[in-house]
Design a protein around this motif. Structure first.
Motif, short mmCIF file in Angstrom:
data_model
loop_
_atom_site.label_atom_id
_atom_site.label_comp_id
_atom_site.label_asym_id
_atom_site.label_seq_id
_atom_site.Cartn_x
_atom_site.Cartn_y
_atom_site.Cartn_z
N PRO A 105 0.82 -1.22 0.00
CA PRO A 105 0.00 0.00 0.00
C PRO A 105 0.85 1.26 0.00
N SER A 106 0.27 2.32 -0.54
CA SER A 106 0.93 3.62 -0.59
C SER A 106 0.09 4.65 0.13
N ILE A 107 0.78 5.59 0.79
CA ILE A 107 0.11 6.79 1.27
C ILE A 107 0.81 7.96 0.62
N THR A 108 0.05 9.00 0.33
CA THR A 108 0.57 10.13 -0.41
C THR A 108 0.51 11.40 0.43
N PHE A 109 1.47 12.27 0.22
CA PHE A 109 1.44 13.57 0.90
C PHE A 109 0.25 14.35 0.35
N PRO A 110 -0.60 14.87 1.23
CA PRO A 110 -1.83 15.52 0.76
C PRO A 110 -1.63 16.97 0.32
N GLU A 111 -1.05 17.15 -0.85
CA GLU A 111 -0.99 18.50 -1.40
C GLU A 111 -2.41 19.01 -1.60
N THR A 112 -2.59 20.30 -1.62
CA THR A 112 -3.94 20.88 -1.74
C THR A 112 -4.67 20.32 -2.94
N ILE A 113 -4.03 20.27 -4.07
CA ILE A 113 -4.69 19.79 -5.30
C ILE A 113 -5.08 18.32 -5.17
N SER A 114 -4.29 17.55 -4.43
CA SER A 114 -4.59 16.12 -4.32
C SER A 114 -5.77 15.82 -3.39
N GLN A 115 -6.32 16.86 -2.80
CA GLN A 115 -7.48 16.69 -1.94
C GLN A 115 -8.78 17.08 -2.65
N THR A 116 -8.70 17.34 -3.94
CA THR A 116 -9.90 17.73 -4.70
C THR A 116 -10.60 16.50 -5.27
N ARG A 117 -11.86 16.63 -5.56
CA ARG A 117 -12.64 15.53 -6.13
C ARG A 117 -12.08 15.10 -7.49
N ASP A 118 -11.71 16.07 -8.33
CA ASP A 118 -11.18 15.73 -9.65
C ASP A 118 -9.90 14.90 -9.54
N TYR A 119 -9.02 15.29 -8.64
CA TYR A 119 -7.77 14.55 -8.46
C TYR A 119 -8.05 13.14 -7.97
N ILE A 120 -8.87 13.02 -6.95
CA ILE A 120 -9.18 11.70 -6.40
C ILE A 120 -9.82 10.82 -7.46
N SER A 121 -10.68 11.39 -8.29
CA SER A 121 -11.30 10.64 -9.38
C SER A 121 -10.25 10.16 -10.38
N SER A 122 -9.27 11.01 -10.68
CA SER A 122 -8.19 10.63 -11.60
C SER A 122 -7.37 9.47 -11.04
N VAL A 123 -7.05 9.53 -9.76
CA VAL A 123 -6.28 8.45 -9.14
C VAL A 123 -7.08 7.15 -9.19
N ARG A 124 -8.34 7.22 -8.86
CA ARG A 124 -9.17 6.01 -8.86
C ARG A 124 -9.30 5.42 -10.26
N ALA A 125 -9.30 6.27 -11.28
CA ALA A 125 -9.41 5.76 -12.66
C ALA A 125 -8.09 5.11 -13.12
N LEU A 126 -6.96 5.69 -12.75
CA LEU A 126 -5.67 5.21 -13.22
C LEU A 126 -5.06 4.13 -12.33
N ALA A 127 -5.40 4.13 -11.06
CA ALA A 127 -4.85 3.15 -10.13
C ALA A 127 -5.95 2.71 -9.16
N PRO A 128 -6.96 2.02 -9.67
CA PRO A 128 -8.13 1.73 -8.83
C PRO A 128 -7.88 0.79 -7.65
N LEU A 129 -6.84 -0.02 -7.68
CA LEU A 129 -6.62 -0.97 -6.61
C LEU A 129 -5.79 -0.45 -5.45
N ASP A 130 -5.05 0.64 -5.65
CA ASP A 130 -4.10 1.12 -4.66
C ASP A 130 -4.54 2.44 -4.06
N ASN A 131 -5.68 2.45 -3.38
CA ASN A 131 -6.20 3.68 -2.81
C ASN A 131 -6.59 3.48 -1.36
N PRO A 132 -5.60 3.56 -0.41
CA PRO A 132 -5.96 3.40 1.00
C PRO A 132 -6.78 4.57 1.51
#
Length: 182
Positions: free
Chosen positions: A155-182
């Protein structure tokens, strides 16, 4: 009308530009986007930080790994002053809050590095049980997608930059790496 306050700081360097403007104009500046600890050390009397500091985030990340039984985190950070400072501060956070965790390894990468296979191999070789990404938000997506592509089951945890806390960003991560989202 007269400007009575500034609200901002989302995006690299914006808070560092807005804070002195607020000081000169003697109006409040509400930092809602920059977690940089250096900005807090140079804080003026008109600057108010709504966004958490990087140190606060790193302490919580170390507490999270302890609460989830992770003992061997591997840190991926950019090879620059800001990210090197984040990495060093995370090591201190693990010492304080990691409940016996030790850093399994570290790798400094280039911003916008296209491929992370060497780092992924080093993570597996180190026996890490968690990957800590202290890299920019766009590179986080690329890393997570490659991690999933090569089937690294850590598993990975990511530093929560401001942009990475937005809905669009989270949606992008889930689309590109759907299995690795703790």
């Amino acid at each position: 009308g007269r400007l009575t306050a500034l609200v901002g700081g989302v995006g690299d360097g914006q808070a560092e530009v807005l804070a002195p403007i607020a000081e000169k104009a003697k109006i409040p500046f509400f930092n809602i986007g920059s977690s940089h600890d250096a900005l807090r050390r140079a804080c003026g009397r008109y600057t108010f930080h709504v966004e958490s500091s990087a140190a606060m985030y790193l302490d919580v990340m170390a507490q999270w790994l302890a609460a989830n039984g992770k003992k061997k985190p591997f840190v991926i950070h950019e090879n620059n002053d800001v990210s090197n400072a984040l990495q060093a501060r995370f090591v201190k956070a693990v010492e304080r809050h990691g409940a016996g965790a030790t850093i399994a390894g570290k790798a400094a990468v280039k911003p916008e590095q296209p491929v992370y296979f060497n780092e992924l191999n080093a993570i597996e070789a180190a026996g890490a049980d968690l990957i800590v990404l202290l890299i920019n938000a766009v590179d986080q997506i690329a890393f997570l997608a490659q991690e999933e592509t090569v089937d690294v089951d850590i598993p990975s945890i990511t530093f929560p930059e401001t942009i990475s806390q937005t809905r669009d960003y989270i949606s992008s991560v889930r689309a590109l790496a759907p299995l690795d989202n703790p």
